[in-house]
Design a protein around this motif. Structure first.
Motif, PDB file in Angstrom:
ATOM      1  N   SER A   1       0.845  -1.187   0.000  1.00  0.00           N
ATOM      2  CA  SER A   1       0.000   0.000   0.000  1.00  0.00           C
ATOM      3  C   SER A   1       0.884   1.242   0.000  1.00  0.00           C
ATOM      4  N   TYR A   2       0.293   2.408   0.171  1.00  0.00           N
ATOM      5  CA  TYR A   2       1.068   3.648   0.183  1.00  0.00           C
ATOM      6  C   TYR A   2       2.207   3.602   1.213  1.00  0.00           C
TER       7      TYR A   2
ATOM      8  N   TYR B   1       6.989   6.047   7.649  1.00  0.00           N
ATOM      9  CA  TYR B   1       6.316   6.858   6.638  1.00  0.00           C
ATOM     10  C   TYR B   1       5.913   8.209   7.236  1.00  0.00           C
TER      11      TYR B   1
ATOM     12  N   LYS C   1       8.401  10.549  -0.811  1.00  0.00           N
ATOM     13  CA  LYS C   1       7.085  10.332  -0.211  1.00  0.00           C
ATOM     14  C   LYS C   1       6.303  11.636  -0.050  1.00  0.00           C
TER      15      LYS C   1
ATOM     16  N   SER D   1       3.071  12.495  -2.366  1.00  0.00           N
ATOM     17  CA  SER D   1       1.889  11.679  -2.108  1.00  0.00           C
ATOM     18  C   SER D   1       1.232  12.008  -0.769  1.00  0.00           C
TER      19      SER D   1
END
Length: 331
Positions: free
Chosen positions: A36-37, A183, A316, A319
């Motif tokens: 996934s992301y 993340y 990143k 996004s």
């Protein structure tokens, strides 16, 4: 050689577990991740041919059954989950589906092939907030966000399988993790990313919410320890004993970045924000594990890693920018 299957092995904590487990020559590592992301195989780049990878959603019952039947793992370590509270507030659907239904599908597949050990990774957020004292493994569940509810539901489902089917599971409830490869939707990498992008640091409310901060390598080591030494049917809290308010974390991270507190911007608090989490980790300490990394060392290592790996962080950024606008609303 034993087969260890890790769900969510390309995620933040799961990848650290895989990197550690791969150091043991007796382990054959199998990773399942839907990428996934928040998933990224770059986290496992150093391992090269030391693991087998399957790109699969844990909700895909047919595919999970096929993988389990083919690999027949001796140990399953289940990290895969939707994990971010803010995203669950925006839309909790995927959290319920992945965290509860996905866990059931994994357990049913494990039962079908007779896997002897299943490690379920839960969270301190299932307990809700606590103003004084610390949560024991026996403390009642009072989850307060859609994310926490989804993890509590999965946790209870695992307990029901232990009781109903004599399912060989162990549950681990960990406190807030931080460290390399996280993340930039979580607090510390958000701070670092915002500073690198020349932006203000968003801090919810007055920043007085308190969390117990656990460095990711300590968490992965504790999971490995419980995998080897934990008792089937038991639950174990994993924490650091290091409690910090969000504002203190922001200031500490800014200091490590060589910045002052003028970069802090207080934003509208999120709905239902838990005030404090804290875990009693006496049970796992008596088993033989204790955390190693203090907060100053952990923040220093984390900031340095993001500086050294700024291209990954910047990749990143695009996004995540739209998401930041949805979540961080100025007061």
């Amino acid at each position: 050689m034993r087969k260890m299957l890790v769900t969510g092995g390309a995620g933040f904590i799961g990848s650290e577990f895989v990197r550690q487990a791969a150091l043991e020559k007796s382990n054959k590592i199998i990773v399942i991740d839907k990428l996934s992301y928040a998933g990224d195989l770059e986290r496992l780049a150093e391992l090269k041919d030391k693991y087998t990878f399957y790109n699969s959603d844990i909700r895909d019952k047919k595919n999970i059954s096929r993988i389990f039947s083919k690999e027949k793992p001796d140990i399953i370590v289940h990290f895969a989950a939707e994990t971010h509270v803010d995203r669950s507030i925006l839309d909790g659907t995927i959290f319920i589906e992945s965290n509860i239904k996905g866990t059931q599908i994994l357990m049913d597949a494990a039962r079908a092939i007779g896997t002897p050990r299943f490690i379920h990774i839960s969270t301190d957020e299932v307990y809700g907030e606590i103003r004084k004292g610390k949560f024991l493994e026996e403390s009642p569940f009072r989850p307060n966000s859609p994310y926490a509810v989804s993890k509590a539901g999965a946790d209870l489902l695992v307990q029901s399988y232990i009781r109903t089917y004599n399912f060989p599971a162990i549950i681990i409830r960990a406190s807030n993790n931080y460290g390399p490869w996280q993340y930039p939707e979580k607090f510390i990498p958000v701070i670092i990313a915002k500073i690198m992008n020349g932006e203000k640091i968003p801090v919810y409310g007055k920043g007085l919410q308190c969390r117990e901060w656990l460095y990711v390598s300590d968490c992965a080591e504790a999971v490995r320890f419980v995998t080897e030494n934990g008792k089937i049917g038991e639950s174990y809290n994993i924490g650091s004993g290091i409690e910090k308010t969000n504002i203190a974390v922001a200031k500490k991270t800014l200091n490590a970045l060589g910045k002052n507190n003028s970069h802090i911007e207080f934003v509208q608090d999120r709905p239902g924000h838990d005030f404090r989490y804290a875990l009693n980790i006496k049970k796992i300490k008596e088993l033989g594990w204790s955390p190693k990394i203090d907060f100053t060392e952990g923040i220093t290592k984390t900031v340095q890693w993001y500086k050294d790996n700024s291209p990954w962080l910047m990749s990143k950024m695009n996004s995540i920018k739209k998401y930041w606008k949805k979540v961080y609303k100025k007061i």
